[in-house]
Design a protein around this motif. Structure first.
Motif, PDB file in Angstrom:
ATOM      1  N   ALA A 204       0.836  -1.355  -0.172  1.00 34.22           N
ATOM      2  CA  ALA A 204       0.010   0.009   0.102  1.00 34.22           C
ATOM      3  C   ALA A 204       0.820   1.280  -0.026  1.00 34.22           C
ATOM      4  O   ALA A 204       0.477   2.308   0.704  1.00 34.22           O
ATOM      5  CB  ALA A 204      -0.814   0.121   1.258  1.00 34.22           C
ATOM      6  N   LEU A 205       1.782   1.314  -0.668  1.00 34.93           N
ATOM      7  CA  LEU A 205       2.910   2.371  -0.755  1.00 34.93           C
ATOM      8  C   LEU A 205       2.642   2.873  -2.535  1.00 34.93           C
ATOM      9  O   LEU A 205       3.098   2.281  -3.177  1.00 34.93           O
ATOM     10  CB  LEU A 205       4.308   2.045  -0.539  1.00 34.93           C
ATOM     11  CG  LEU A 205       5.201   3.214  -0.158  1.00 34.93           C
ATOM     12  CD1 LEU A 205       6.360   2.595   0.710  1.00 34.93           C
ATOM     13  CD2 LEU A 205       5.661   4.093  -1.269  1.00 34.93           C
TER      14      LEU A 205
ATOM     15  N   ILE B  36      -3.062   4.049   4.575  1.00 34.81           N
ATOM     16  CA  ILE B  36      -3.591   3.190   3.533  1.00 34.81           C
ATOM     17  C   ILE B  36      -3.731   1.810   3.939  1.00 34.81           C
ATOM     18  O   ILE B  36      -4.637   1.057   3.707  1.00 34.81           O
ATOM     19  CB  ILE B  36      -2.943   3.561   2.103  1.00 34.81           C
ATOM     20  CG1 ILE B  36      -2.807   4.867   1.629  1.00 34.81           C
ATOM     21  CG2 ILE B  36      -3.490   2.370   1.051  1.00 34.81           C
ATOM     22  CD1 ILE B  36      -2.021   5.150   0.605  1.00 34.81           C
ATOM     23  N   ALA B  37      -2.705   1.252   4.752  1.00 34.97           N
ATOM     24  CA  ALA B  37      -2.043  -0.296   4.827  1.00 34.97           C
ATOM     25  C   ALA B  37      -3.117  -0.849   5.644  1.00 34.97           C
ATOM     26  O   ALA B  37      -3.654  -1.728   5.442  1.00 34.97           O
ATOM     27  CB  ALA B  37      -0.713  -0.218   5.414  1.00 34.97           C
ATOM     28  N   PRO B  38      -3.847   0.056   6.740  1.00 37.49           N
ATOM     29  CA  PRO B  38      -4.822  -0.724   7.811  1.00 37.49           C
ATOM     30  C   PRO B  38      -5.994  -1.267   6.805  1.00 37.49           C
ATOM     31  O   PRO B  38      -6.740  -2.183   7.357  1.00 37.49           O
ATOM     32  CB  PRO B  38      -5.254   0.338   8.464  1.00 37.49           C
ATOM     33  CG  PRO B  38      -3.899   1.278   8.822  1.00 37.49           C
ATOM     34  CD  PRO B  38      -3.581   1.294   7.271  1.00 37.49           C
ATOM     35  N   TRP B  39      -6.302  -0.874   5.975  1.00 36.20           N
ATOM     36  CA  TRP B  39      -7.423  -1.201   4.738  1.00 36.20           C
ATOM     37  C   TRP B  39      -7.105  -2.170   3.852  1.00 36.20           C
ATOM     38  O   TRP B  39      -8.066  -2.614   2.877  1.00 36.20           O
ATOM     39  CB  TRP B  39      -8.409   0.032   4.399  1.00 36.20           C
ATOM     40  CG  TRP B  39      -8.660   0.801   5.713  1.00 36.20           C
ATOM     41  CD1 TRP B  39      -8.056   1.711   6.001  1.00 36.20           C
ATOM     42  CD2 TRP B  39     -10.001   0.664   6.378  1.00 36.20           C
ATOM     43  NE1 TRP B  39      -8.900   2.449   7.095  1.00 36.20           N
ATOM     44  CE2 TRP B  39      -9.957   1.846   7.020  1.00 36.20           C
ATOM     45  CE3 TRP B  39     -10.832  -0.303   6.223  1.00 36.20           C
ATOM     46  CZ2 TRP B  39     -10.956   1.818   8.325  1.00 36.20           C
ATOM     47  CZ3 TRP B  39     -11.854  -0.404   7.270  1.00 36.20           C
ATOM     48  CH2 TRP B  39     -11.981   0.792   8.299  1.00 36.20           C
TER      49      TRP B  39
END
Length: 283
Positions: A141-142, A253-256
């Motif tokens: 998610a980067l 972003i990454a948590p989702w």
């Protein structure tokens, strides 16, 4: 030739030709259909060390696998020897795949092999793959680019060559986001060069190891601490380095992000014990 399991015609893979194929960043689900077709039709596959066993298992059972990978600090196949092997196999009338991690033309020496094949009069095809520098970032998610944060991106290798090191102070000004291959072992000096070129000491840096595989690990730090963090990463972990403000977006972003099941294959394929050979020599 029969139609392979993918349902894609493979009759254009003629005997005596070579396909330079990108295997993607590691997840077999990220193979292209053309790459899968090549694996299902090849007589011989010369593969890099970074190509996963799950991807090699997609080769047809009768295919011969030859390991020609290059890993830092380990005995490696010399590039000239690999070039010669491709030519010899093609001249034997075999369908030959040169299987590379990521994309064959991005730090994969695909250009050198294409030149060698052309000089020998061997017909070849290039099958692009998802580069680790793109797929690896997406997997965590980067975003490689982001409006107002990172509008430009540069790919570079940190590997020392006979021509010398890249001009890191100049590279610091080349793009908003830098994606560095083969840079882990030299990261302290690279970070110093980037800071000398104007990058901030507190600029975020991400280390992405074994991207898109079950072994994937992410480490986030700053440019000032990048050398120390890199030193703690196991040498056997294939690691990308991302420098830029886009790294800071990952927390939002990454948590989702949904993570695909590890090791899932794109098609059902038999796993056969391959014939394994190695091309020896020095890098």
């Amino acid at each position: 030739m029969s139609t392979p399991a993918s349902g894609i015609e493979s009759r254009d893979f003629e005997p005596g030709t070579v396909w330079l194929v990108g295997a993607g960043p590691g997840d077999p689900g990220l193979l292209t259909l053309h790459a899968l077709r090549a694996l299902e039709a090849a007589d011989v596959i010369l593969h890099d060390a970074l190509v996963s066993p799950e991807i090699l298992a997609l080769a047809r059972p009768a295919a011969q696998l030859e390991a020609v990978g290059k890993r830092a600090g380990r005995p490696s196949a010399a590039q000239l020897r690999i070039n010669a092997r491709l030519i010899v196999l093609a001249r034997q009338g075999l369908r030959v795949v040169r299987l590379k991690g990521g994309d064959p033309m991005l730090f994969g020496r695909g250009g050198e092999e294409a030149l060698a094949l052309a000089a020998a009069g061997i017909a070849f095809r290039i099958v692009p793959g998802i580069s680790a520098g793109v797929g690896g970032l997406a997997s965590i998610a980067l975003p490689a680019t982001h409006r107002g944060v990172g509008r430009s991106i540069a790919f570079a290798t940190g590997h020392a060559t006979a021509e010398g090191d890249p001009d890191w102070p100049a590279m610091a000004r080349a793009a908003d986001t830098l994606v560095l291959y083969m840079a882990r072992g030299r990261m302290a000096g690279i970070a110093a060069g980037l800071m000398a070129g104007g990058r901030a000491a507190d600029e975020p840096v991400a280390f992405v190891s074994d991207a898109t595989t079950p072994r994937q690990r992410v480490r986030i730090t700053t440019l000032a601490e990048a050398g120390a963090v890199a030193a703690a990463i196991p040498p056997e972990a294939a690691t990308l380095v991302v420098v830029g403000r886009v790294v800071a977006l990952r927390d939002a972003i990454a948590p989702w992000l949904q993570t695909p099941p590890a090791g899932r294959l794109p098609v059902a394929a038999p796993v056969a014990a391959p014939i394994v050979a190695a091309v020896s020599g020095t890098a």
